[in-house]
Write a protein that holds these residues in place. Structure first.
Motif, short mmCIF file in Angstrom:
data_model
loop_
_atom_site.label_atom_id
_atom_site.label_comp_id
_atom_site.label_asym_id
_atom_site.label_seq_id
_atom_site.Cartn_x
_atom_site.Cartn_y
_atom_site.Cartn_z
N GLU A 39 9.08 13.68 4.99
CA GLU A 39 8.64 14.82 5.79
C GLU A 39 7.20 14.66 6.25
OE1 GLU A 39 10.24 18.85 5.29
OE2 GLU A 39 10.76 18.14 3.27
N GLY A 40 6.94 13.55 6.87
CA GLY A 40 5.61 13.23 7.37
C GLY A 40 5.53 11.74 7.58
N SER A 41 4.35 11.22 7.40
CA SER A 41 4.13 9.80 7.61
C SER A 41 3.55 9.16 6.36
CB SER A 41 3.17 9.58 8.78
OG SER A 41 2.82 8.23 8.89
N LEU A 42 4.10 8.01 6.00
CA LEU A 42 3.55 7.24 4.89
C LEU A 42 2.31 6.46 5.32
CD1 LEU A 42 6.59 5.64 3.03
CD2 LEU A 42 5.02 7.37 2.19
N GLU A 43 2.12 6.29 6.61
CA GLU A 43 1.00 5.48 7.10
C GLU A 43 -0.35 6.01 6.63
OE1 GLU A 43 1.48 5.15 11.32
OE2 GLU A 43 3.38 4.09 11.11
N THR A 44 -0.47 7.32 6.50
CA THR A 44 -1.76 7.87 6.08
C THR A 44 -2.13 7.48 4.65
OG1 THR A 44 -0.72 9.92 5.35
CG2 THR A 44 -1.59 9.87 7.60
N VAL A 45 -1.14 7.18 3.82
CA VAL A 45 -1.43 6.79 2.43
C VAL A 45 -1.27 5.31 2.19
CG1 VAL A 45 -0.99 9.05 1.41
CG2 VAL A 45 0.90 7.45 1.69
N THR A 46 -0.71 4.58 3.16
CA THR A 46 -0.48 3.15 2.95
C THR A 46 -1.24 2.27 3.94
OG1 THR A 46 1.51 3.17 4.35
CG2 THR A 46 1.82 3.54 1.97
N GLU A 47 -2.01 2.87 4.83
CA GLU A 47 -2.75 2.09 5.83
C GLU A 47 -3.68 1.10 5.14
OE1 GLU A 47 -4.89 2.96 10.08
OE2 GLU A 47 -4.78 4.56 8.61
N GLY A 48 -3.59 -0.16 5.56
CA GLY A 48 -4.42 -1.21 4.98
C GLY A 48 -4.00 -1.63 3.58
N ALA A 49 -2.79 -1.27 3.18
CA ALA A 49 -2.32 -1.57 1.83
C ALA A 49 -2.16 -3.06 1.60
CB ALA A 49 -0.99 -0.87 1.59
N ASP A 50 -2.36 -3.48 0.36
CA ASP A 50 -2.14 -4.88 -0.01
C ASP A 50 -0.82 -5.05 -0.73
OD1 ASP A 50 -2.88 -3.53 -2.27
OD2 ASP A 50 -4.35 -5.01 -2.95
N TYR A 51 0.14 -4.20 -0.42
CA TYR A 51 1.49 -4.27 -0.97
C TYR A 51 2.48 -3.99 0.15
CZ TYR A 51 0.23 0.68 -1.16
OH TYR A 51 -0.23 1.92 -0.84
N GLU A 52 3.72 -4.40 -0.07
CA GLU A 52 4.79 -4.13 0.90
C GLU A 52 5.20 -2.67 0.80
OE1 GLU A 52 8.32 -6.71 1.56
OE2 GLU A 52 7.42 -7.87 -0.07
N VAL A 53 5.64 -2.09 1.90
CA VAL A 53 6.16 -0.73 1.90
C VAL A 53 7.59 -0.76 2.43
CG1 VAL A 53 5.89 1.61 2.80
CG2 VAL A 53 3.86 0.24 2.26
#
Length: 168
Positions: A39-53
Motif C-alpha cells: 500500500e505504497g512504495s518500497l522505494e522510499t525505504v530501499t533506495e540505494g540499498a545494498d541488498y536485492e529487493v
C-alpha cells in the motif's frame, strides 16, 4: 557460494517506518522479500540499498508488482506469493498453498495475507513455509509487528526465525 540472510516482511499497509526499523535491526542481509499489501512504495525505504529487493502484489496493492515471484536462494527454490489466491487466511492446513508449492518445486515459500506469523516445516513435502505476519498492521494476540529472518546455509540448511519489532 556463501550463506544468505533473507529479511521477510509482509502486510506493511503503508507503514514504512516499521519496515525501516526492521531493516536497521537486521542489517546486513542479502535479500529483502515483501509478501504483499505494501500500500505504497518500497522505494522510499530501499533506495540505494545494498541488498536485492523482491516484492509481490497483495490484494490491497495496485497492479505494478508481480502476483508471484520465484528465485534461487543458494541451493533452494523460493516461491513468494501474497497468499490471498490460495485462501491462506482461512486454510489452517495450508492445503492450497502446499499443492501450488509442490507443483512449483519450491523448497521455501514466503507468503502473507493472514497477518498471523507462522513457520511450518512440512515433513511430508520437505517445504518450509514462512508467513512473517504483519509488520504494519498486526493481528496476533500480542499485537506486535512481526517479520522473519531466514538464513540459507552452504550446508543445505534453512534456518527460519520469527521476530517482533521492539516497542518504540
Amino acid at each position: 557460494m556463501s550463506d544468505l540472510k533473507i529479511l521477510v516482511i509482509s502486510d506493511s499497509h503503508g507503514n514504512n517506518e516499521n519496515i525501516r526499523k526492521a531493516i536497521e535491526i537486521e542489517k546486513p542481509f542479502d535479500i529483502l522479500v515483501h509478501c504483499g499489501d505494501i500500500e505504497g512504495s518500497l522505494e522510499t525505504v530501499t533506495e540505494g540499498a545494498d541488498y536485492e529487493v523482491k516484492a509481490v502484489r497483495g490484494n490491497c496493492d495496485g497492479s505494478d508488482l508481480p502476483i508471484e515471484e520465484e528465485f534461487k536462494a543458494g541451493f533452494f527454490n523460493v516461491w513468494v506469493t501474497h497468499g490471498d489466491r490460495y485462501n491462506a487466511k482461512y486454510d489452517e492446513d495450508l492445503l492450497n498453498i502446499k499443492q501450488a508449492a509442490t507443483n512449483k518445486h519450491a523448497d521455501i515459500v514466503f507468503f502473507g495475507h493472514s497477518h498471523f506469523a507462522e513457520i511450518v516445516k512440512d515433513t511430508e513435502s520437505g517445504i518450509t513455509f514462512v508467513n512473517p505476519g504483519s509488520i504494519g498492521n498486526p493481528r496476533s494476540s500480542a499485537e506486535k509487528s512481526t517479520y522473519a529472518v531466514v538464513n540459507v546455509t552452504d550446508d543445505y540448511e534453512i534456518i527460519a526465525q520469527m521476530k517482533e519489532l521492539p516497542d518504540a
